[in-house]
Design a protein around this motif. Structure first.
Motif, PDB file in Angstrom:
ATOM      1  N   ARG A  79     -65.274  -9.939   0.964  1.00  0.00           N
ATOM      2  CA  ARG A  79     -65.491  -9.742   2.408  1.00  0.00           C
ATOM      3  C   ARG A  79     -64.569 -10.648   3.203  1.00  0.00           C
ATOM      4  N   MET A  80     -64.088 -10.126   4.294  1.00  0.00           N
ATOM      5  CA  MET A  80     -63.293 -10.921   5.220  1.00  0.00           C
ATOM      6  C   MET A  80     -63.982 -10.821   6.570  1.00  0.00           C
ATOM      7  N   ASP A  81     -64.268 -11.971   7.166  1.00  0.00           N
ATOM      8  CA  ASP A  81     -65.034 -11.955   8.409  1.00  0.00           C
ATOM      9  C   ASP A  81     -64.130 -11.672   9.613  1.00  0.00           C
ATOM     10  N   GLU A  82     -64.786 -11.632  10.773  1.00  0.00           N
ATOM     11  CA  GLU A  82     -64.076 -11.265  12.012  1.00  0.00           C
ATOM     12  C   GLU A  82     -62.915 -12.214  12.327  1.00  0.00           C
ATOM     13  N   LYS A  83     -63.027 -13.477  11.926  1.00  0.00           N
ATOM     14  CA  LYS A  83     -61.942 -14.432  12.222  1.00  0.00           C
ATOM     15  C   LYS A  83     -60.673 -14.045  11.468  1.00  0.00           C
ATOM     16  N   VAL A  84     -60.847 -13.691  10.194  1.00  0.00           N
ATOM     17  CA  VAL A  84     -59.693 -13.262   9.389  1.00  0.00           C
ATOM     18  C   VAL A  84     -59.129 -11.953   9.943  1.00  0.00           C
ATOM     19  N   ILE A  85     -60.030 -11.039  10.299  1.00  0.00           N
ATOM     20  CA  ILE A  85     -59.601  -9.742  10.845  1.00  0.00           C
ATOM     21  C   ILE A  85     -58.768  -9.955  12.106  1.00  0.00           C
ATOM     22  N   ASP A  86     -59.232 -10.842  12.984  1.00  0.00           N
ATOM     23  CA  ASP A  86     -58.496 -11.109  14.233  1.00  0.00           C
ATOM     24  C   ASP A  86     -57.167 -11.802  13.954  1.00  0.00           C
ATOM     25  N   GLU A  87     -57.130 -12.569  12.900  1.00  0.00           N
ATOM     26  CA  GLU A  87     -55.923 -13.326  12.577  1.00  0.00           C
ATOM     27  C   GLU A  87     -54.835 -12.455  11.948  1.00  0.00           C
ATOM     28  N   VAL A  88     -55.208 -11.643  10.959  1.00  0.00           N
ATOM     29  CA  VAL A  88     -54.176 -10.922  10.198  1.00  0.00           C
ATOM     30  C   VAL A  88     -54.140  -9.413  10.472  1.00  0.00           C
ATOM     31  N   ARG A 191     -65.233  -8.915  16.944  1.00  0.00           N
ATOM     32  CA  ARG A 191     -63.788  -8.955  16.655  1.00  0.00           C
ATOM     33  C   ARG A 191     -63.051  -8.969  17.994  1.00  0.00           C
ATOM     34  N   LYS A 192     -62.405 -10.064  18.278  1.00  0.00           N
ATOM     35  CA  LYS A 192     -61.816 -10.254  19.613  1.00  0.00           C
ATOM     36  C   LYS A 192     -60.555  -9.428  19.840  1.00  0.00           C
ATOM     37  N   THR A 193     -59.940  -8.938  18.770  1.00  0.00           N
ATOM     38  CA  THR A 193     -58.710  -8.156  18.924  1.00  0.00           C
ATOM     39  C   THR A 193     -58.987  -6.661  19.042  1.00  0.00           C
TER      40      THR A 193
END
Length: 202
Positions: A79-88, A191-193
């Protein structure tokens, strides 16, 4: 039903025993992680009615989840959380979660069947199958495990923030969810993006 076993049968004929199916859930939601599952089924595994998790009722998914957990040789989660999703970005985060699920497998797979995505850095032979969750029993099993795992996480989040309706829409961009964001604000787990969140003033 036979169609679901074609990829596996072909690999078994090549004396490949440990075949992993990998699938993801949660690329579309506005909140929470993308979850992937890696499932290795025993040869001869049978589960009538098992198909792409999106086509199954919640009750059916829960039943299949228990059945797979009981009979699979290995079930692992990435699992990849929202922080990783927003980052990459969501696509890269999905790949990272897939690598993680494969790495977490308690048996090293000899071949990996992946739904739609290509994992270039994977050192194990793999086949990327478009609509794989409807063509491979291993991927169908992975799609059920990933979906139930993520849905349960959303039900937990619902207890924390009942006014957002996560139990119902599981974080997808429904009208109800978007209205709740405008009414109650953006949560840390959002997810901020993703639009419309990215267009609102944080």
């Amino acid at each position: 039903m036979e169609d679901l076993y074609q990829y596996e049968q072909e690999l078994y004929r090549q004396n490949i025993r440990y075949i992993a199916g990998v699938d993801e859930v949660g690329r579309g939601p506005l909140i929470g992680p993308v979850v992937t599952a890696c499932v290795i089924l025993p040869q001869g595994f049978s589960c009538p009615g098992l198909t792409d998790s999106k086509k199954l009722s919640e009750k059916k998914r829960e039943e299949f989840y228990d059945y797979i957990m009981e009979h699979a040789l290995s079930v692992s989660i990435g699992r990849m959380d929202e922080k990783v999703i927003d980052e990459v970005n969501i696509y890269e985060a999905t790949k990272l979660a897939m690598y993680e699920a494969i790495k977490n497998a308690k048996i090293q797979p000899e071949h990996v069947l992946i739904d739609a995505m290509k994992l270039e850095k994977l050192e194990i032979p793999s086949t990327s199958i478009i609509k794989g969750d409807a063509k491979s029993i291993s991927i169908a099993a992975a799609s059920v495990i990933a979906k139930v795992t993520r849905d349960r996480e959303m039900i937990e989040l619902d207890k924390k923030y009942p006014m957002y309706g996560f139990k119902k829409h599981k974080g997808y961009p429904t009208k109800e969810h978007i209205n709740a964001i405008f009414t109650y604000g953006i949560l840390e787990e959002h997810r901020k993006t993703f639009r419309p969140i990215s267009e609102m003033n944080h």
